[in-house]
Scaffold this motif. Structure first.
Motif, mmCIF file in Angstrom:
data_model
loop_
_atom_site.group_PDB
_atom_site.id
_atom_site.type_symbol
_atom_site.label_atom_id
_atom_site.label_comp_id
_atom_site.label_asym_id
_atom_site.label_seq_id
_atom_site.Cartn_x
_atom_site.Cartn_y
_atom_site.Cartn_z
ATOM 1 N N HIS A 193 0.899 -1.089 0.206
ATOM 2 C CA HIS A 193 0.098 -0.171 0.050
ATOM 3 C C HIS A 193 0.930 1.193 0.047
ATOM 4 O O HIS A 193 0.467 2.150 -0.370
ATOM 5 C CB HIS A 193 -1.151 0.045 1.154
ATOM 6 C CG HIS A 193 -2.033 -1.020 1.236
ATOM 7 N ND1 HIS A 193 -3.306 -0.863 0.958
ATOM 8 C CD2 HIS A 193 -1.799 -2.649 1.110
ATOM 9 C CE1 HIS A 193 -3.761 -1.956 0.939
ATOM 10 N NE2 HIS A 193 -3.208 -2.938 1.254
ATOM 11 N N GLU A 194 2.089 1.031 0.366
ATOM 12 C CA GLU A 194 2.954 2.270 0.432
ATOM 13 C C GLU A 194 3.554 2.507 -0.919
ATOM 14 O O GLU A 194 3.806 3.796 -1.121
ATOM 15 C CB GLU A 194 4.191 1.908 1.530
ATOM 16 C CG GLU A 194 5.158 1.202 0.991
ATOM 17 C CD GLU A 194 4.730 -0.431 1.013
ATOM 18 O OE1 GLU A 194 5.683 -1.370 0.670
ATOM 19 O OE2 GLU A 194 3.554 -0.669 1.525
ATOM 20 N N GLN A 195 3.575 1.755 -1.717
ATOM 21 C CA GLN A 195 3.990 1.974 -2.952
ATOM 22 C C GLN A 195 2.989 2.632 -4.072
ATOM 23 O O GLN A 195 2.399 2.021 -4.897
ATOM 24 C CB GLN A 195 4.618 0.794 -3.952
ATOM 25 C CG GLN A 195 5.850 0.261 -2.968
ATOM 26 C CD GLN A 195 6.436 -0.972 -3.794
ATOM 27 O OE1 GLN A 195 6.107 -1.150 -5.117
ATOM 28 N NE2 GLN A 195 7.159 -1.759 -3.148
ATOM 29 N N ARG A 196 2.613 4.083 -3.659
ATOM 30 C CA ARG A 196 1.331 4.541 -4.423
ATOM 31 C C ARG A 196 1.639 5.138 -5.897
ATOM 32 O O ARG A 196 3.005 5.297 -6.163
ATOM 33 C CB ARG A 196 1.182 5.812 -3.684
ATOM 34 C CG ARG A 196 0.624 5.365 -2.060
ATOM 35 C CD ARG A 196 -0.720 5.041 -2.091
ATOM 36 N NE ARG A 196 -1.796 6.077 -2.201
ATOM 37 C CZ ARG A 196 -2.988 6.070 -1.707
ATOM 38 N NH1 ARG A 196 -3.293 4.928 -1.247
ATOM 39 N NH2 ARG A 196 -3.717 7.189 -2.056
ATOM 40 N N ARG A 197 0.679 4.871 -6.568
ATOM 41 C CA ARG A 197 0.966 5.216 -8.001
ATOM 42 C C ARG A 197 -0.081 6.791 -8.301
ATOM 43 O O ARG A 197 -0.835 6.589 -9.589
ATOM 44 C CB ARG A 197 0.597 4.237 -9.031
ATOM 45 C CG ARG A 197 1.622 2.953 -8.856
ATOM 46 C CD ARG A 197 1.266 1.816 -9.361
ATOM 47 N NE ARG A 197 2.114 0.792 -9.470
ATOM 48 C CZ ARG A 197 1.887 -0.458 -9.723
ATOM 49 N NH1 ARG A 197 0.673 -0.955 -9.582
ATOM 50 N NH2 ARG A 197 2.755 -1.530 -9.593
ATOM 51 N N ASP A 198 -0.254 7.462 -7.631
ATOM 52 C CA ASP A 198 -1.268 8.409 -7.631
ATOM 53 C C ASP A 198 -0.613 10.134 -7.600
ATOM 54 O O ASP A 198 -1.297 10.938 -7.756
ATOM 55 C CB ASP A 198 -2.396 8.451 -6.398
ATOM 56 C CG ASP A 198 -1.420 8.391 -5.187
ATOM 57 O OD1 ASP A 198 -0.381 8.684 -5.078
ATOM 58 O OD2 ASP A 198 -2.422 8.705 -4.030
ATOM 59 N N ALA A 199 0.737 10.268 -7.603
ATOM 60 C CA ALA A 199 1.231 11.476 -7.151
ATOM 61 C C ALA A 199 1.101 12.434 -8.562
ATOM 62 O O ALA A 199 0.806 13.657 -8.227
ATOM 63 C CB ALA A 199 2.778 11.508 -7.079
ATOM 64 N N HIS A 200 0.853 11.842 -9.623
ATOM 65 C CA HIS A 200 0.587 12.710 -11.039
ATOM 66 C C HIS A 200 -1.007 12.886 -11.216
ATOM 67 O O HIS A 200 -1.156 13.892 -11.895
ATOM 68 C CB HIS A 200 1.131 11.811 -12.192
ATOM 69 C CG HIS A 200 0.409 10.574 -12.527
ATOM 70 N ND1 HIS A 200 0.540 9.623 -11.803
ATOM 71 C CD2 HIS A 200 -0.372 10.232 -13.485
ATOM 72 C CE1 HIS A 200 -0.049 8.498 -11.872
ATOM 73 N NE2 HIS A 200 -0.671 8.881 -13.133
ATOM 74 N N LEU A 201 -1.832 12.061 -10.492
ATOM 75 C CA LEU A 201 -3.184 12.417 -10.791
ATOM 76 C C LEU A 201 -3.820 13.631 -10.565
ATOM 77 O O LEU A 201 -4.365 14.241 -11.532
ATOM 78 C CB LEU A 201 -4.169 11.151 -10.018
ATOM 79 C CG LEU A 201 -3.899 9.722 -10.294
ATOM 80 C CD1 LEU A 201 -4.675 8.749 -9.606
ATOM 81 C CD2 LEU A 201 -3.991 9.547 -11.954
ATOM 82 N N PRO A 202 -3.513 14.306 -9.574
ATOM 83 C CA PRO A 202 -3.980 15.638 -9.437
ATOM 84 C C PRO A 202 -3.583 16.701 -10.538
ATOM 85 O O PRO A 202 -4.357 17.747 -10.755
ATOM 86 C CB PRO A 202 -3.268 16.333 -8.078
ATOM 87 C CG PRO A 202 -3.071 14.781 -7.494
ATOM 88 C CD PRO A 202 -2.736 14.178 -8.497
ATOM 89 N N ALA A 203 -2.542 16.312 -11.364
ATOM 90 C CA ALA A 203 -2.300 17.303 -12.413
ATOM 91 C C ALA A 203 -3.298 17.129 -13.841
ATOM 92 O O ALA A 203 -3.004 17.980 -14.594
ATOM 93 C CB ALA A 203 -0.743 17.137 -12.883
ATOM 94 N N ILE A 204 -4.057 16.159 -13.738
ATOM 95 C CA ILE A 204 -5.072 15.714 -14.934
ATOM 96 C C ILE A 204 -6.087 16.749 -14.597
ATOM 97 O O ILE A 204 -6.845 16.627 -13.669
ATOM 98 C CB ILE A 204 -5.395 14.561 -15.003
ATOM 99 C CG1 ILE A 204 -4.238 13.482 -14.992
ATOM 100 C CG2 ILE A 204 -6.272 14.201 -16.034
ATOM 101 C CD1 ILE A 204 -4.310 11.932 -15.043
ATOM 102 N N GLN A 205 -6.350 17.648 -15.728
ATOM 103 C CA GLN A 205 -7.546 18.535 -15.730
ATOM 104 C C GLN A 205 -8.783 17.849 -16.259
ATOM 105 O O GLN A 205 -9.751 18.421 -16.105
ATOM 106 C CB GLN A 205 -7.033 19.744 -16.434
ATOM 107 C CG GLN A 205 -5.860 20.643 -15.507
ATOM 108 C CD GLN A 205 -6.220 20.996 -14.081
ATOM 109 O OE1 GLN A 205 -7.438 21.440 -13.788
ATOM 110 N NE2 GLN A 205 -5.211 20.317 -13.363
ATOM 111 N N GLU A 206 -8.558 16.839 -17.293
ATOM 112 C CA GLU A 206 -9.610 16.304 -17.622
ATOM 113 C C GLU A 206 -10.727 15.413 -16.744
ATOM 114 O O GLU A 206 -9.907 14.846 -15.652
ATOM 115 C CB GLU A 206 -9.245 15.275 -18.842
ATOM 116 C CG GLU A 206 -8.693 16.171 -20.189
ATOM 117 C CD GLU A 206 -7.143 16.380 -19.836
ATOM 118 O OE1 GLU A 206 -6.622 17.158 -20.837
ATOM 119 O OE2 GLU A 206 -6.533 16.146 -19.024
ATOM 120 N N PRO A 207 -11.722 15.474 -16.934
ATOM 121 C CA PRO A 207 -12.539 14.558 -16.249
ATOM 122 C C PRO A 207 -12.103 13.059 -16.252
ATOM 123 O O PRO A 207 -11.687 12.518 -17.157
ATOM 124 C CB PRO A 207 -14.102 14.547 -16.726
ATOM 125 C CG PRO A 207 -14.115 15.980 -17.691
ATOM 126 C CD PRO A 207 -12.653 15.895 -18.037
#
Length: 199
Positions: free
Chosen positions: A114-128
């Motif tokens: 659970h500590e190896q997250r793959r979400d750091a870039h997601l907030p940069a996505i402006q599309e729905p």
């Protein structure tokens, strides 16, 4: 109505049963659907290429799709890894105008890590973004995705109750077919609402 470029997961290419059924299902619902294989699949290898190679393949697939579909709104989508790499491309920009992204089982982390997250870039996505996630997905449960939503600009979550990473539920074929139909219907309805909202 719209076009969907759909990428496969890490374990099987565009001719896997899931991908073929999904592409046919979306097409039957009026969505022009294109699939492709990442280079490692084409080469007959089992281990996925590194991210830059996968991202380049995604961009090539988008360019090829745009040459065919002309003016249709373009959505990116993918099963597991295919969706994750689509999110990389969207977060980096340069893929042209996108109507949205569809994640069919987003791999938020490796099972048990659970500590190896793959979400750091997601907030940069402006599309729905639409996350279709099983409540029992070892790569990230629907509850884990739900906790992410406040950090994202335009997210929607559709939870598959009891579903695993491939949306399998207990109860055999009789239970499975309605789940798959529900996923297809939900994705297309969401896509229609996104296209209508752009007009």
């Amino acid at each position: 109505m719209a076009a969907l470029v759909l990428a496969h997961g890490a374990g099987a290419g565009q001719m896997s049963q899931f991908m073929v059924q999904a592409a046919r299902g979306f097409a039957a619902r009026g969505v022009t659907t294109a699939t492709f294989d990442f280079p490692y699949i084409t080469a007959g290898r089992k281990v996925p290429d590194r991210a830059p190679v996968l991202e380049r393949a995604w961009r090539d697939a988008i360019d090829a799709a745009r040459a065919e579909i002309r003016d249709l709104p373009v959505f990116l989508g993918g099963k597991s890894m295919g969706g994750r790499i689509a999110s990389h491309v969207a977060s980096q920009g340069g893929a042209g105008r996108l109507a949205g992204l569809v994640f069919l089982g987003y791999p938020l982390h490796p099972p048990g890590k659970h500590e190896q997250r793959r979400d750091a870039h997601l907030p940069a996505i402006q599309e729905p973004m639409l996350f279709v996630q099983g409540s029992n997905d070892p790569f990230g449960t629907a509850a884990e995705i739900r906790a992410l939503l406040p950090m994202l600009p335009h997210p929607t979550l559709h939870e598959i109750a009891g579903g695993d990473h491939s949306f399998k539920v207990h109860g055999g074929k009789a239970k499975q077919e309605p789940v798959f139909t529900n996923i297809l219907d939900t994705v297309v309805e969401w896509m229609r609402s996104m296209v209508a909202g752009e007009k």
